[in-house]
Design a protein around this motif. Structure first.
Motif, PDB file in Angstrom:
ATOM      1  N   LEU A   1       9.599  -6.081   4.073  1.00  0.00           N
ATOM      2  CA  LEU A   1       8.147  -6.215   4.208  1.00  0.00           C
ATOM      3  C   LEU A   1       7.569  -5.075   5.057  1.00  0.00           C
ATOM      4  CD1 LEU A   1       5.421  -7.970   4.216  1.00  0.00           C
ATOM      5  CD2 LEU A   1       6.278  -8.893   6.355  1.00  0.00           C
ATOM      6  N   PHE A   2       8.171  -4.849   6.232  1.00  0.00           N
ATOM      7  CA  PHE A   2       7.616  -3.819   7.118  1.00  0.00           C
ATOM      8  C   PHE A   2       7.856  -2.411   6.552  1.00  0.00           C
ATOM      9  CE2 PHE A   2       7.718  -7.330  10.280  1.00  0.00           C
ATOM     10  CZ  PHE A   2       6.369  -7.292  10.623  1.00  0.00           C
ATOM     11  N   LEU A   3       8.981  -2.192   5.894  1.00  0.00           N
ATOM     12  CA  LEU A   3       9.215  -0.870   5.289  1.00  0.00           C
ATOM     13  C   LEU A   3       8.170  -0.582   4.216  1.00  0.00           C
ATOM     14  CD1 LEU A   3      13.125  -0.830   5.017  1.00  0.00           C
ATOM     15  CD2 LEU A   3      11.716   0.689   6.450  1.00  0.00           C
ATOM     16  N   ALA A   4       7.780  -1.605   3.458  1.00  0.00           N
ATOM     17  CA  ALA A   4       6.756  -1.417   2.424  1.00  0.00           C
ATOM     18  C   ALA A   4       5.418  -1.070   3.077  1.00  0.00           C
ATOM     19  CB  ALA A   4       6.633  -2.680   1.570  1.00  0.00           C
ATOM     20  N   ARG A   5       5.117  -1.717   4.178  1.00  0.00           N
ATOM     21  CA  ARG A   5       3.862  -1.426   4.876  1.00  0.00           C
ATOM     22  C   ARG A   5       3.876  -0.008   5.451  1.00  0.00           C
ATOM     23  NH1 ARG A   5       0.388  -5.275   5.744  1.00  0.00           N
ATOM     24  NH2 ARG A   5      -0.449  -4.262   7.611  1.00  0.00           N
ATOM     25  N   ILE A   6       5.024   0.397   5.979  1.00  0.00           N
ATOM     26  CA  ILE A   6       5.145   1.752   6.541  1.00  0.00           C
ATOM     27  C   ILE A   6       4.898   2.788   5.434  1.00  0.00           C
ATOM     28  CG2 ILE A   6       6.796   3.415   7.512  1.00  0.00           C
ATOM     29  CD1 ILE A   6       8.076   0.964   9.008  1.00  0.00           C
ATOM     30  N   ALA A   7       5.477   2.534   4.262  1.00  0.00           N
ATOM     31  CA  ALA A   7       5.304   3.469   3.143  1.00  0.00           C
ATOM     32  C   ALA A   7       3.835   3.532   2.719  1.00  0.00           C
ATOM     33  CB  ALA A   7       6.192   3.042   1.971  1.00  0.00           C
ATOM     34  N   ALA A   8       3.168   2.389   2.741  1.00  0.00           N
ATOM     35  CA  ALA A   8       1.768   2.349   2.317  1.00  0.00           C
ATOM     36  C   ALA A   8       0.841   2.999   3.348  1.00  0.00           C
ATOM     37  CB  ALA A   8       1.344   0.902   2.065  1.00  0.00           C
ATOM     38  N   GLU A   9       1.295   3.086   4.590  1.00  0.00           N
ATOM     39  CA  GLU A   9       0.467   3.633   5.672  1.00  0.00           C
ATOM     40  C   GLU A   9       0.944   5.004   6.136  1.00  0.00           C
ATOM     41  OE1 GLU A   9      -2.295   3.088   6.685  1.00  0.00           O
ATOM     42  OE2 GLU A   9      -2.771   0.965   6.445  1.00  0.00           O
ATOM     43  N   LYS A  10       1.524   5.760   5.228  1.00  0.00           N
ATOM     44  CA  LYS A  10       2.006   7.110   5.572  1.00  0.00           C
ATOM     45  C   LYS A  10       0.910   7.975   6.183  1.00  0.00           C
ATOM     46  CE  LYS A  10       5.573   9.644   3.370  1.00  0.00           C
ATOM     47  NZ  LYS A  10       6.822   8.995   3.093  1.00  0.00           N
ATOM     48  N   ASP A  11      -0.302   7.739   5.716  1.00  0.00           N
ATOM     49  CA  ASP A  11      -1.449   8.525   6.149  1.00  0.00           C
ATOM     50  C   ASP A  11      -1.684   8.478   7.668  1.00  0.00           C
ATOM     51  OD1 ASP A  11      -4.161   9.747   5.864  1.00  0.00           O
ATOM     52  OD2 ASP A  11      -4.798   7.729   6.401  1.00  0.00           O
ATOM     53  N   LEU A  12      -1.255   7.396   8.305  1.00  0.00           N
ATOM     54  CA  LEU A  12      -1.427   7.310   9.768  1.00  0.00           C
ATOM     55  C   LEU A  12      -0.527   8.303  10.505  1.00  0.00           C
ATOM     56  CD1 LEU A  12      -1.503   3.438  10.446  1.00  0.00           C
ATOM     57  CD2 LEU A  12      -3.428   5.023  10.604  1.00  0.00           C
ATOM     58  N   ASN A  13       0.580   8.671   9.866  1.00  0.00           N
ATOM     59  CA  ASN A  13       1.554   9.597  10.476  1.00  0.00           C
ATOM     60  C   ASN A  13       2.175   9.019  11.748  1.00  0.00           C
ATOM     61  OD1 ASN A  13       2.979  12.012  10.308  1.00  0.00           O
ATOM     62  ND2 ASN A  13       1.535  13.119  11.608  1.00  0.00           N
ATOM     63  N   ALA A  14       2.362   7.710  11.750  1.00  0.00           N
ATOM     64  CA  ALA A  14       2.890   7.042  12.947  1.00  0.00           C
ATOM     65  C   ALA A  14       4.402   7.225  13.094  1.00  0.00           C
ATOM     66  CB  ALA A  14       2.542   5.556  12.907  1.00  0.00           C
ATOM     67  N   PHE A  15       5.073   7.550  12.004  1.00  0.00           N
ATOM     68  CA  PHE A  15       6.535   7.709  12.060  1.00  0.00           C
ATOM     69  C   PHE A  15       6.942   9.161  11.819  1.00  0.00           C
ATOM     70  CE2 PHE A  15       6.314   3.167  11.455  1.00  0.00           C
ATOM     71  CZ  PHE A  15       7.461   2.670  12.049  1.00  0.00           C
ATOM     72  N   ILE A  16       7.977   9.592  12.516  1.00  0.00           N
ATOM     73  CA  ILE A  16       8.577  10.895  12.233  1.00  0.00           C
ATOM     74  C   ILE A  16       9.748  10.708  11.261  1.00  0.00           C
ATOM     75  CG2 ILE A  16       9.950  12.784  13.234  1.00  0.00           C
ATOM     76  CD1 ILE A  16       8.138  12.608  15.720  1.00  0.00           C
ATOM     77  N   SER A  17      10.511   9.641  11.440  1.00  0.00           N
ATOM     78  CA  SER A  17      11.654   9.394  10.550  1.00  0.00           C
ATOM     79  C   SER A  17      11.733   7.922  10.156  1.00  0.00           C
ATOM     80  CB  SER A  17      12.972   9.769  11.233  1.00  0.00           C
ATOM     81  OG  SER A  17      12.949  11.107  11.652  1.00  0.00           O
ATOM     82  N   VAL A  18      11.904   7.682   8.872  1.00  0.00           N
ATOM     83  CA  VAL A  18      12.269   6.350   8.388  1.00  0.00           C
ATOM     84  C   VAL A  18      13.432   6.534   7.413  1.00  0.00           C
ATOM     85  CG1 VAL A  18      10.182   4.923   8.592  1.00  0.00           C
ATOM     86  CG2 VAL A  18      10.357   6.531   6.743  1.00  0.00           C
ATOM     87  N   ASP A  19      14.295   5.572   7.349  1.00  0.00           N
ATOM     88  CA  ASP A  19      15.432   5.630   6.436  1.00  0.00           C
ATOM     89  C   ASP A  19      15.743   4.199   6.006  1.00  0.00           C
ATOM     90  OD1 ASP A  19      17.844   5.812   5.137  1.00  0.00           O
ATOM     91  OD2 ASP A  19      18.656   7.351   6.501  1.00  0.00           O
TER      92      ASP A  19
END
Ligand code: GLN
Length: 490
Positions: A26-44
């Motif tokens: 669930l959270f990985l899907a949200r992170i992918a949808a919110e790429k525009d925020l640029n909150a993450f440097i790395s996800v895997d």
């Protein structure tokens, strides 16, 4: 589910109504949808899902802690084996650590760990230097409340991702305000514990006598839960404080009646913008209504915290960052003649402007002939600032102030003016210089609907009291429950 607290998710996992794999997806899907925020440097996703499966197995085997299987993000200043560790710098763009930071280990899936799942590494200012998260080599973090605005720095990714419901909690670090200020600007709760409470081992060093790790979540109760697993003595960190483990949740239920809240007059003057002042004052009225007593105090040396901090922190940084020389870690220039040229080009290419500025200032104030005039004097002022707090705590139990003089400004607005950025730290630096615990909690909205934070400052080892005072406020208000409206994703 993504709006649920750490506490609620822990309950759902314990009851088996959700698995860690489901939460992580669930959270990985949200992170992918919110790429525009640029909150993450790395996800895997593969790494996170493997951790989630391990967490579900641990739970099935009956070895779960209350946090096992709950996703968390780590500021990219903590080194991790399974994700690269960049510190927001080109210097460490592809750096892989051979070990996990103590904080990562304590929260993670190892035999002694809490069992939390790492969702990824959160964006931050380069080597945690900045006040707006615009100094990251990986670009600025957008504020989920208003994407034109900064997220605050330097744990801007951590604050933005918690606000955007991309994880229920995130780690952060605070050297002069880097947990409290972005927490305020993104409308989340964050705590910087007493210096020495949380291990610095594996935290990429900026200013060692000030750096302290903490946590950002949506409520004080959630911060307390995570802190219970994060904090504690670590023999690998020589400044770690040896004290018996304590339960940071133990004062959550304590009523506010009789609590003496100190209001330093230096924090309520002309420097505070009217929208911040009125939100903070409304929060103080709420405390008063609940039975707390507001008392006037003085912290006369507050103004000196900026010059003192901006001598001490760069001095320590210039020393800490000397290890990035192209030999031992990270970036090395492609072409060079001799060793000296290799150092020069590597550091010229690897560091951004703010980091270079700090190294120059630091080397200058430590140099022969200037040491007494700048560095020693700054250390003396630091001592006086700490003493002022001790005088103030004779008359009050906690101190309440604004976190920052204004709400988040626009991305780009202050990039050409480092001093304007430094001035925005006026209310957070002195707490760090004194080594005291500080907490930031959402208390309203200001200009353009941007969040305002209230800072609560405690005496040494007073975290439980701070978290309790924040929790009682959050029981009676719903600022911390508000969510930004234009989120994408599930
Ligand atoms: N804004 C301060 C600085 O730039 C504090 C940063 C921090 O707490 N890491 O140094």
């Amino acid at each position: 589910m993504h709006n649920e607290s750490v506490q609620a998710l822990a309950g759902a996992l314990a009851q088996g109504t959700v698995s860690s794999v489901e939460l992580t997806e669930l959270f990985l899907a949200r992170i992918a949808a919110e790429k525009d925020l640029n909150a993450f440097i790395s996800v895997d996703p593969e790494v996170s899902l493997a951790q989630a499966r391990a967490a579900d197995r641990i739970r099935a085997a009956g070895r779960a802690t209350p946090l096992t299987g709950i996703p968390i993000a780590h500021k990219d200043i903590f080194v991790t084996r399974e994700f690269r560790s960049t510190a927001g710098s080109r210097m460490l763009e592809n750096y892989r650590s051979p070990f996990d930071a103590t904080v990562v280990e304590k929260l993670g899936l190892g035999p002694q760990g809490a069992g939390m799942v790492t969702l990824g590494k959160a964006n931050c200012d380069e080597f945690a230097m900045g006040s707006s998260n615009e100094n990251s080599f990986f670009g600025p973090v957008k504020n989920p409340w208003d994407r034109r605005a900064i997220s605050g720095g330097t744990s801007g990714g951590s604050a933005a991702l918690v606000a955007a419901r991309l994880a229920p909690a995130a780690t952060g670090t605070d050297t002069g305000g880097s947990i409290r200020q972005p927490a305020a600007m993104c409308g989340v709760t964050g705590i910087k514990p007493t210096y020495g409470r949380v291990s610095r081992w594996g935290m990429i060093a900026f200013a060692s006598s000030l750096d302290q790790a903490g946590v950002l979540a949506r409520s004080a109760a959630d911060c307390a839960l995570v802190l219970n697993f994060m904090a504690g003595f670590d023999p690998r960190d020589s400044t770690s404080i040896e004290r018996v483990a304590e339960d940071y949740s133990r004062e959550l239920a304590l009523p506010l009646a009789g609590l003496r809240i100190g209001l330093p007059k230096e924090y309520y003057g002309e420097g505070v913008s009217p929208d911040v002042a009125s939100a903070v004052e409304a929060a103080l009225r709420e405390y008063e209504k609940a039975g707390a007593k507001l008392v006037d105090i003085e912290l006369p040396r507050t103004e000196l915290s900026i010059p003192a901090y901006y001598v001490i922190a760069p001095a320590e940084a210039s020393s800490n960052l000397s290890r990035f020389d192209g030999v031992r870690y990270g970036h090395r220039t492609a072409e060079y003649g001799d060793l000296l040229e290799m150092y020069e080009r590597t550091r010229a290419e690897g560091f951004g402007w703010e980091v270079k500025r700090r190294i120059l200032v630091g080397a200058y104030v430590l140099s022969h002939g200037y040491y007494d005039a700048y560095y020693l004097k700054a250390q003396r002022i630091r001592r006086l600032i700490a003493e002022d707090f001790q005088t103030a705590f004779r008359d009050c139990d906690v101190i309440a102030t604004p976190v920052a003089p204004s709400v988040a400004w626009d991305i780009g607005e202050k990039v050409d003016d480092p001093v304007a950025n430094y001035l925005a730290d006026i209310f957070t630096l002195s707490v760090s210089l004194a080594g005291l615990p500080g907490l930031s909690l959402p208390c309203g909205f200001g200009r353009q609907g941007r969040p305002v934070g209230l800072q609560l400052i405690g005496n040494y080892f007073g975290e439980a009291r701070l978290l309790g005072a924040a929790h009682q406020f959050q029981q009676a208000s719903d600022w911390h429950m508000r969510a930004p409206t234009d989120l994408h994703g599930a």
